[in-house]
Design a protein around this motif. Sequence first.
Motif, PDB file in Angstrom:
ATOM      1  N   LYS A 436       0.868  -1.169   0.000  1.00  0.00           N
ATOM      2  CA  LYS A 436       0.000   0.000   0.000  1.00  0.00           C
ATOM      3  C   LYS A 436       0.909   1.224   0.000  1.00  0.00           C
ATOM      4  O   LYS A 436       1.559   1.529   1.002  1.00  0.00           O
ATOM      5  CB  LYS A 436      -0.930  -0.008   1.209  1.00  0.00           C
ATOM      6  CG  LYS A 436      -1.941  -1.148   1.140  1.00  0.00           C
ATOM      7  CD  LYS A 436      -3.008  -1.035   2.211  1.00  0.00           C
ATOM      8  CE  LYS A 436      -4.056  -2.146   2.035  1.00  0.00           C
ATOM      9  NZ  LYS A 436      -5.134  -2.064   3.051  1.00  0.00           N
ATOM     10  N   PHE A 437       0.966   1.890  -1.145  1.00  0.00           N
ATOM     11  CA  PHE A 437       1.954   2.945  -1.346  1.00  0.00           C
ATOM     12  C   PHE A 437       1.775   4.078  -0.340  1.00  0.00           C
ATOM     13  O   PHE A 437       0.652   4.471  -0.011  1.00  0.00           O
ATOM     14  CB  PHE A 437       1.864   3.503  -2.766  1.00  0.00           C
ATOM     15  CG  PHE A 437       2.268   2.513  -3.820  1.00  0.00           C
ATOM     16  CD1 PHE A 437       3.559   2.015  -3.849  1.00  0.00           C
ATOM     17  CD2 PHE A 437       1.361   2.070  -4.774  1.00  0.00           C
ATOM     18  CE1 PHE A 437       3.939   1.090  -4.820  1.00  0.00           C
ATOM     19  CE2 PHE A 437       1.735   1.161  -5.739  1.00  0.00           C
ATOM     20  CZ  PHE A 437       3.028   0.666  -5.760  1.00  0.00           C
ATOM     21  N   SER A 438       2.901   4.588   0.123  1.00  0.00           N
ATOM     22  CA  SER A 438       2.911   5.708   1.055  1.00  0.00           C
ATOM     23  C   SER A 438       4.146   6.550   0.769  1.00  0.00           C
ATOM     24  O   SER A 438       5.052   6.129   0.034  1.00  0.00           O
ATOM     25  CB  SER A 438       2.956   5.197   2.507  1.00  0.00           C
ATOM     26  OG  SER A 438       4.180   4.514   2.744  1.00  0.00           O
ATOM     27  N   GLN A 439       4.196   7.731   1.367  1.00  0.00           N
ATOM     28  CA  GLN A 439       5.366   8.582   1.216  1.00  0.00           C
ATOM     29  C   GLN A 439       6.611   7.846   1.700  1.00  0.00           C
ATOM     30  O   GLN A 439       7.672   7.922   1.071  1.00  0.00           O
ATOM     31  CB  GLN A 439       5.182   9.871   2.023  1.00  0.00           C
ATOM     32  CG  GLN A 439       4.086  10.791   1.495  1.00  0.00           C
ATOM     33  CD  GLN A 439       4.551  11.600   0.297  1.00  0.00           C
ATOM     34  OE1 GLN A 439       4.689  11.077  -0.800  1.00  0.00           O
ATOM     35  NE2 GLN A 439       4.805  12.878   0.523  1.00  0.00           N
ATOM     36  N   ASP A 440       6.487   7.120   2.811  1.00  0.00           N
ATOM     37  CA  ASP A 440       7.635   6.411   3.351  1.00  0.00           C
ATOM     38  C   ASP A 440       8.103   5.294   2.426  1.00  0.00           C
ATOM     39  O   ASP A 440       9.309   5.049   2.289  1.00  0.00           O
ATOM     40  CB  ASP A 440       7.297   5.819   4.727  1.00  0.00           C
ATOM     41  CG  ASP A 440       7.460   6.840   5.851  1.00  0.00           C
ATOM     42  OD1 ASP A 440       8.039   7.912   5.578  1.00  0.00           O
ATOM     43  OD2 ASP A 440       6.991   6.566   6.970  1.00  0.00           O
ATOM     44  N   TRP A 441       7.153   4.601   1.783  1.00  0.00           N
ATOM     45  CA  TRP A 441       7.557   3.524   0.883  1.00  0.00           C
ATOM     46  C   TRP A 441       8.375   4.093  -0.271  1.00  0.00           C
ATOM     47  O   TRP A 441       9.437   3.550  -0.617  1.00  0.00           O
ATOM     48  CB  TRP A 441       6.332   2.784   0.342  1.00  0.00           C
ATOM     49  CG  TRP A 441       6.731   1.507  -0.360  1.00  0.00           C
ATOM     50  CD1 TRP A 441       6.837   0.265   0.192  1.00  0.00           C
ATOM     51  CD2 TRP A 441       7.107   1.365  -1.740  1.00  0.00           C
ATOM     52  NE1 TRP A 441       7.261  -0.640  -0.754  1.00  0.00           N
ATOM     53  CE2 TRP A 441       7.437  -0.004  -1.942  1.00  0.00           C
ATOM     54  CE3 TRP A 441       7.205   2.244  -2.814  1.00  0.00           C
ATOM     55  CZ2 TRP A 441       7.849  -0.490  -3.177  1.00  0.00           C
ATOM     56  CZ3 TRP A 441       7.635   1.763  -4.043  1.00  0.00           C
ATOM     57  CH2 TRP A 441       7.942   0.406  -4.228  1.00  0.00           C
ATOM     58  N   TYR A 442       7.883   5.162  -0.886  1.00  0.00           N
ATOM     59  CA  TYR A 442       8.632   5.792  -1.977  1.00  0.00           C
ATOM     60  C   TYR A 442       9.983   6.306  -1.488  1.00  0.00           C
ATOM     61  O   TYR A 442      11.010   6.159  -2.162  1.00  0.00           O
ATOM     62  CB  TYR A 442       7.834   6.947  -2.576  1.00  0.00           C
ATOM     63  CG  TYR A 442       6.679   6.533  -3.444  1.00  0.00           C
ATOM     64  CD1 TYR A 442       6.888   5.892  -4.657  1.00  0.00           C
ATOM     65  CD2 TYR A 442       5.364   6.790  -3.062  1.00  0.00           C
ATOM     66  CE1 TYR A 442       5.829   5.517  -5.471  1.00  0.00           C
ATOM     67  CE2 TYR A 442       4.294   6.421  -3.865  1.00  0.00           C
ATOM     68  CZ  TYR A 442       4.530   5.778  -5.063  1.00  0.00           C
ATOM     69  OH  TYR A 442       3.490   5.412  -5.855  1.00  0.00           O
ATOM     70  N   ARG A 443      10.000   6.942  -0.318  1.00  0.00           N
ATOM     71  CA  ARG A 443      11.231   7.542   0.209  1.00  0.00           C
ATOM     72  C   ARG A 443      12.312   6.486   0.433  1.00  0.00           C
ATOM     73  O   ARG A 443      13.492   6.726   0.151  1.00  0.00           O
ATOM     74  CB  ARG A 443      10.927   8.272   1.514  1.00  0.00           C
ATOM     75  CG  ARG A 443      12.144   8.926   2.173  1.00  0.00           C
ATOM     76  CD  ARG A 443      11.770   9.614   3.472  1.00  0.00           C
ATOM     77  NE  ARG A 443      11.138   8.691   4.411  1.00  0.00           N
ATOM     78  CZ  ARG A 443      11.813   7.833   5.171  1.00  0.00           C
ATOM     79  NH1 ARG A 443      13.138   7.785   5.093  1.00  0.00           N
ATOM     80  NH2 ARG A 443      11.181   7.036   6.001  1.00  0.00           N
ATOM     81  N   VAL A 444      11.910   5.313   0.919  1.00  0.00           N
ATOM     82  CA  VAL A 444      12.875   4.270   1.252  1.00  0.00           C
ATOM     83  C   VAL A 444      13.252   3.423   0.047  1.00  0.00           C
ATOM     84  O   VAL A 444      14.427   3.030  -0.104  1.00  0.00           O
ATOM     85  CB  VAL A 444      12.316   3.371   2.380  1.00  0.00           C
ATOM     86  CG1 VAL A 444      13.210   2.158   2.606  1.00  0.00           C
ATOM     87  CG2 VAL A 444      12.163   4.170   3.665  1.00  0.00           C
ATOM     88  N   ASN A 445      12.300   3.158  -0.844  1.00  0.00           N
ATOM     89  CA  ASN A 445      12.516   2.137  -1.874  1.00  0.00           C
ATOM     90  C   ASN A 445      12.800   2.654  -3.272  1.00  0.00           C
ATOM     91  O   ASN A 445      13.236   1.870  -4.125  1.00  0.00           O
ATOM     92  CB  ASN A 445      11.303   1.197  -1.915  1.00  0.00           C
ATOM     93  CG  ASN A 445      11.172   0.396  -0.637  1.00  0.00           C
ATOM     94  OD1 ASN A 445      12.021  -0.423  -0.322  1.00  0.00           O
ATOM     95  ND2 ASN A 445      10.113   0.658   0.120  1.00  0.00           N
ATOM     96  N   MET A 446      12.575   3.931  -3.545  1.00  0.00           N
ATOM     97  CA  MET A 446      12.925   4.452  -4.863  1.00  0.00           C
ATOM     98  C   MET A 446      14.427   4.720  -5.021  1.00  0.00           C
ATOM     99  O   MET A 446      14.988   4.439  -6.086  1.00  0.00           O
ATOM    100  CB  MET A 446      12.120   5.714  -5.162  1.00  0.00           C
ATOM    101  CG  MET A 446      10.627   5.463  -5.319  1.00  0.00           C
ATOM    102  SD  MET A 446      10.218   4.312  -6.661  1.00  0.00           S
ATOM    103  CE  MET A 446      10.339   5.413  -8.082  1.00  0.00           C
ATOM    104  N   PRO A 447      15.123   5.256  -4.011  1.00  0.00           N
ATOM    105  CA  PRO A 447      16.569   5.494  -4.190  1.00  0.00           C
ATOM    106  C   PRO A 447      17.377   4.268  -4.588  1.00  0.00           C
ATOM    107  O   PRO A 447      18.274   4.380  -5.430  1.00  0.00           O
ATOM    108  CB  PRO A 447      16.992   6.053  -2.818  1.00  0.00           C
ATOM    109  CG  PRO A 447      15.772   6.751  -2.319  1.00  0.00           C
ATOM    110  CD  PRO A 447      14.623   5.870  -2.757  1.00  0.00           C
ATOM    111  N   PRO A 448      17.117   3.058  -4.037  1.00  0.00           N
ATOM    112  CA  PRO A 448      17.890   1.897  -4.509  1.00  0.00           C
ATOM    113  C   PRO A 448      17.690   1.608  -5.996  1.00  0.00           C
ATOM    114  O   PRO A 448      18.616   1.107  -6.650  1.00  0.00           O
ATOM    115  CB  PRO A 448      17.352   0.748  -3.647  1.00  0.00           C
ATOM    116  CG  PRO A 448      16.857   1.408  -2.403  1.00  0.00           C
ATOM    117  CD  PRO A 448      16.278   2.714  -2.867  1.00  0.00           C
ATOM    118  N   LEU A 449      16.503   1.919  -6.523  1.00  0.00           N
ATOM    119  CA  LEU A 449      16.275   1.723  -7.956  1.00  0.00           C
ATOM    120  C   LEU A 449      17.153   2.679  -8.764  1.00  0.00           C
ATOM    121  O   LEU A 449      17.771   2.279  -9.758  1.00  0.00           O
ATOM    122  CB  LEU A 449      14.792   1.951  -8.288  1.00  0.00           C
ATOM    123  CG  LEU A 449      14.421   1.857  -9.773  1.00  0.00           C
ATOM    124  CD1 LEU A 449      14.717   0.466 -10.319  1.00  0.00           C
ATOM    125  CD2 LEU A 449      12.944   2.210  -9.972  1.00  0.00           C
TER     126      LEU A 449
END
Length: 562
Positions: A436-449
């Motif tokens: 369930k997408f959240s600001q925290d999910w994007y913040r933590v998981n987009m940089p490794p991509l």
Amino acid sequence: MAENTFTDEEWDELRADSRQSLPDALDKADGLPAVLLSYQAKLLQTTAAYQFVVCEKSRRIGMTWAVGADAVLTSGTARAEGGMDTLYIGFNLDMAREFIDTCAMWAKAFIPAASAVQEFLFQDQEKGQADREIQAFRIKFVSGFEIVALTSKPRSLRGRQGYVIFDEAAFHDELDEMLKAANALLMWGGKVLVISTHDGDANSFNVLVKQVNAGEKGDTAKVIRVTFDNAVQSGLYERIALIQRGQGRQPMGKQKWIDSTHAVYGEDANEELHCIPKAGTGAWLTAPLIEARMVDGVPCLTLELPDDYLHKTKAEQDAMLADFLADLEEALGDLPMDVLYALGFDFARVADLSVISLLAIEKNLDRREALSVELRNVPGDEQKMIVAMVMEKIKSRCVGAAFDATGMGWTVAEDMGRKFGTREAEDSPGLVWAIKFSQDWYRVNMPPLKTAFEDATLRIGRRDDHLTDLRKVKKIRGIPRVPDLRESDAKGKKRHGDYAIALALAHFASRMRWVEIDYTPVNDGRFGPMHGADALDTADAQDAANRDWWEQPLGARLRGGI
């Protein structure tokens, strides 16, 4: 058939042979002006006349190729004639290697002209001997100067002097600080070239363009602007066609080529081709970086169903799905089973696409896209069937699958969890993690991509729509995500960065800790019959399949049931 392998030395030699030679079609051109198109020559004239040059340019017009000639002429010249070191700063390793190769090509091409006036670019200019002075990130000239590729960090310029080139400057993370470091070189007669396509009107590069145009950088600074139209008018198409014919290929017609180039960039064409920066903060992943990670040969299967699909008979629906399902079966059959897999699924039903991205995790832990699937206007049950087919194939080699669980996507994630096990924490069993997408999910998981793109540990299929989707990711209040705005692709179909989300989910899943499990789901027939190791071949399993849900299991009373 035995697989061909190359040593690092053989690969470097092969790369040098292919990239460090002037194209045959241009090799017989009468001197430098004939080789360079007018806008390329203008760049060299401008850098010769001004200390600080900013070039806002279209993509794919060969400006960096011309800059390589400028670098060789600068560093191959004696100090008394204005020679100096050239310090090249791109934003990734591949750009640095490509620029050094381009400079090597120019240096070798200039050798005959230099020899004609008893000048030397290299200590030994015999064929093959000059290569000793050409290294992966450095070229040394007999003038005493060198062309060297530096890292995109302000400290890399400390104690340096010469001609600094910032390539694709709009995409450097610390451009302002880099420019501050470069300004010190100007005091001692150095030069600076800042060259880039645009990446948003608030980007530091666009701010710099405005400052120079307004005269804030003084009389020694100059902006030159080269759009795609400028390049075409100067003969870009004819030059590309000449090169293609020299390689034995037949170029497409001029107008068709122009139209196809615009179609690639779609609504980004004004920024990418015509030097008109978009309102906003700019793209999170750059087009050059994305293209550098794209490879051929990755299948992308697409299915679009008509609006009246649900009103068709079962036979008609089956016929509409038959070709796609056959292609999917074939693609799945070609997947190697000696690697691990991770899957990402972004769900949509009406306006957007549902996208599957399947990543293979290779022996060296690099990620390689093995398959992608795009579904438009496909009902939920059909989507579940398709996803289940993919999961069924890879389940024994799957480290995890991340599913978009926002809105209706939750039903797909839930049903796949029933079949393949729901995962709720890093160390828990199950393959399916409902996100369930959240600001925290994007913040933590987009940089490794992004790091995977930058470090060249990720390869994806070559597809224009996927490039566009990845370019849609923007930093919003400091967090990379896809904005709510929907745009049309080259065919007029709406897209919402759907592939970018599926890839982010797959990359997240590929980083999940692999917990090997033995999970046997209840077979309720919704995803087709089970076969092989999953078949219902025990007495309890057979009993469960034949018994109504309200009846007690076989032998329940013997085990203490009521």
